[in-house]
Design a protein around this motif. Structure first.
Motif, PDB file in Angstrom:
ATOM      1  N   CYS A   1       5.039  -6.458  -2.811  1.00 35.09           N
ATOM      2  CA  CYS A   1       5.455  -5.129  -2.818  1.00 35.09           C
ATOM      3  C   CYS A   1       4.771  -3.996  -0.920  1.00 35.09           C
ATOM      4  CB  CYS A   1       4.347  -3.822  -3.206  1.00 35.09           C
ATOM      5  SG  CYS A   1       6.174  -2.933  -3.570  1.00 35.09           S
TER       6      CYS A   1
ATOM      7  N   CYS B   1       5.926  -0.714  -0.165  1.00 33.43           N
ATOM      8  CA  CYS B   1       6.582   0.108  -0.565  1.00 33.43           C
ATOM      9  C   CYS B   1       4.943   0.533   0.092  1.00 33.43           C
ATOM     10  CB  CYS B   1       6.310   0.662  -1.717  1.00 33.43           C
ATOM     11  SG  CYS B   1       5.392   1.121  -2.707  1.00 33.43           S
TER      12      CYS B   1
ATOM     13  N   CYS C   1       1.966   0.915  -1.380  1.00 39.74           N
ATOM     14  CA  CYS C   1       1.459   0.070  -1.308  1.00 39.74           C
ATOM     15  C   CYS C   1       0.334  -0.218  -0.307  1.00 39.74           C
ATOM     16  CB  CYS C   1       2.295  -1.159  -2.174  1.00 39.74           C
ATOM     17  SG  CYS C   1       2.845  -1.355  -3.994  1.00 39.74           S
TER      18      CYS C   1
ATOM     19  N   ASN D   1       3.768   1.808  -8.353  1.00 41.31           N
ATOM     20  CA  ASN D   1       3.483   1.951  -7.084  1.00 41.31           C
ATOM     21  C   ASN D   1       5.007   2.304  -5.699  1.00 41.31           C
ATOM     22  OD1 ASN D   1       4.929  -0.417  -6.142  1.00 41.31           O
ATOM     23  ND2 ASN D   1       3.460  -1.325  -7.372  1.00 41.31           N
TER      24      ASN D   1
HETATM   25 ZN   LIG Z   1       4.452  -1.126  -3.851  1.00 39.21          ZN
END
Ligand SMILES: [Zn+2]
Length: 309
Positions: A20, A22, A25, A278
């Motif tokens: 990930c 994002c 993260c 997350n």
């Molecule tokens: Zn993430």
């Protein structure tokens, strides 16, 4: 006195999640390592020597290394303070850690028959030798007291109860080995100290707050509650997936029917979110969402947080 250690507060995948990119993260990998969190689990003990895990996450090995309370006793060649594991559902993030406890230390797995059926029908769990690792069915609405290795009662009373939720994700659309009907897929736990009468609640998964649940939780000194998503559609909006929180059996933190609003005004001393995905912006300490949660009296615990009650 009950001692409770938060081993991990994150939902499946943890923070950061391996695949990930994002915002949460990325920051957890770089400038804010304090955002890192392992997958949700707590440990509880009444005597400080013997501990019970509530769920066994895939991060269990890392959690055990990081938690001195769960290290082998000094001077013993083979030892673990862990006397048992209580499972509240059959999701990967609740059961996979059992596979990291296969080195011949005796303990007991307590779970509803539906969750035990998942372990029984997946032969990989046979690595937990029946001689060492007992499997003890638990029932909805029936209090039980887990046992210490010598068979004596642990001094902890646990009441499992049914919570609105879903069966394990990987069984969606499949025949559940424990049957597709009835309660047992998602349990909440009331965990109490027999000596002092103090108790807390653990609900790492919950799809909605019913009036029954409200009256159950009212007046509690501590609750751990499902904090998977901030808003129901956040994975879709962020382009991270096509599932809603509800579609995964999880209530949102925010909104009219969210956890913050639904559990307001119930005279609960300490409210902690657990199983936080997350994608959830409340993980960011400087976010507006975090401020809203904290203003409403909620905490997002760091891994390793210890609470006594
Ligand atoms: Zn993430």
């Amino acid at each position: 006195m009950l001692r409770v250690v938060v081993l991990g507060a994150a939902a499946g995948g943890g923070v950061p999640q391996w695949n990930c990119g994002c915002q949460v993260c990325r920051r957890a990998r770089t400038e804010q390592p304090e955002l890192q969190s392992t997958q949700a689990s707590i440990a509880v003990s009444a005597d400080g020597d013997h501990w019970f895990l509530i769920n066994a996450s895939p991060d269990l090995r890392q959690q055990l290394i990081a938690t001195p309370q769960l290290h082998p006793k000094a001077g013993k060649l083979r030892h673990s303070p862990i006397s048992g594991v209580i499972l509240t559902n059959g999701e990967i993030d609740a059961v996979a850690g059992l596979l990291s406890m296969r080195e011949g230390w005796p303990f007991t797995v307590y779970a509803h028959a539906k969750v035990l059926s998942i372990l029984t029908t997946n032969s990989i769990f046979n690595v937990l030798n029946e001689r060492d690792v007992k499997r003890q069915p638990i029932e909805v609405d029936a209090t039980f007291e887990p046992a210490l290795p010598d068979g004596s009662p642990a001094g902890i009373e646990i009441l499992p109860f049914a919570v609105p939720g879903k069966g394990a994700w990987y069984l969606e659309g499949k025949v559940h080995p424990g049957g597709n009907d009835g309660a047992g897929d998602t349990l909440g736990l009331r965990i109490g100290d027999k000596a002092t009468g103090k108790y807390f609640y653990f609900l790492a998964a919950c799809a909605r707050v019913t009036d029954d649940l409200k009256s159950r939780l009212a007046g509690a000194s501590l609750i751990f509650f499902d904090g998977t998503v901030w808003r129901d559609d956040e994975l879709i909006v962020a382009g991270l997936g096509d599932k809603t929180g509800q579609g995964m059996g999880h209530i949102a933190m925010s909104g009219d029917r969210g956890a913050i609003e639904s559990l307001a005004g119930l005279d609960i001393d300490r409210k902690m979110f657990l199983h936080i995905n997350n994608s959830n912006p409340a993980l960011l300490r400087d976010s507006a969402e975090r401020k809203v949660a904290e203003h409403a009296g909620w905490q997002i615990p760091a891994d390793g947080t210890e609470i006594t009650l």
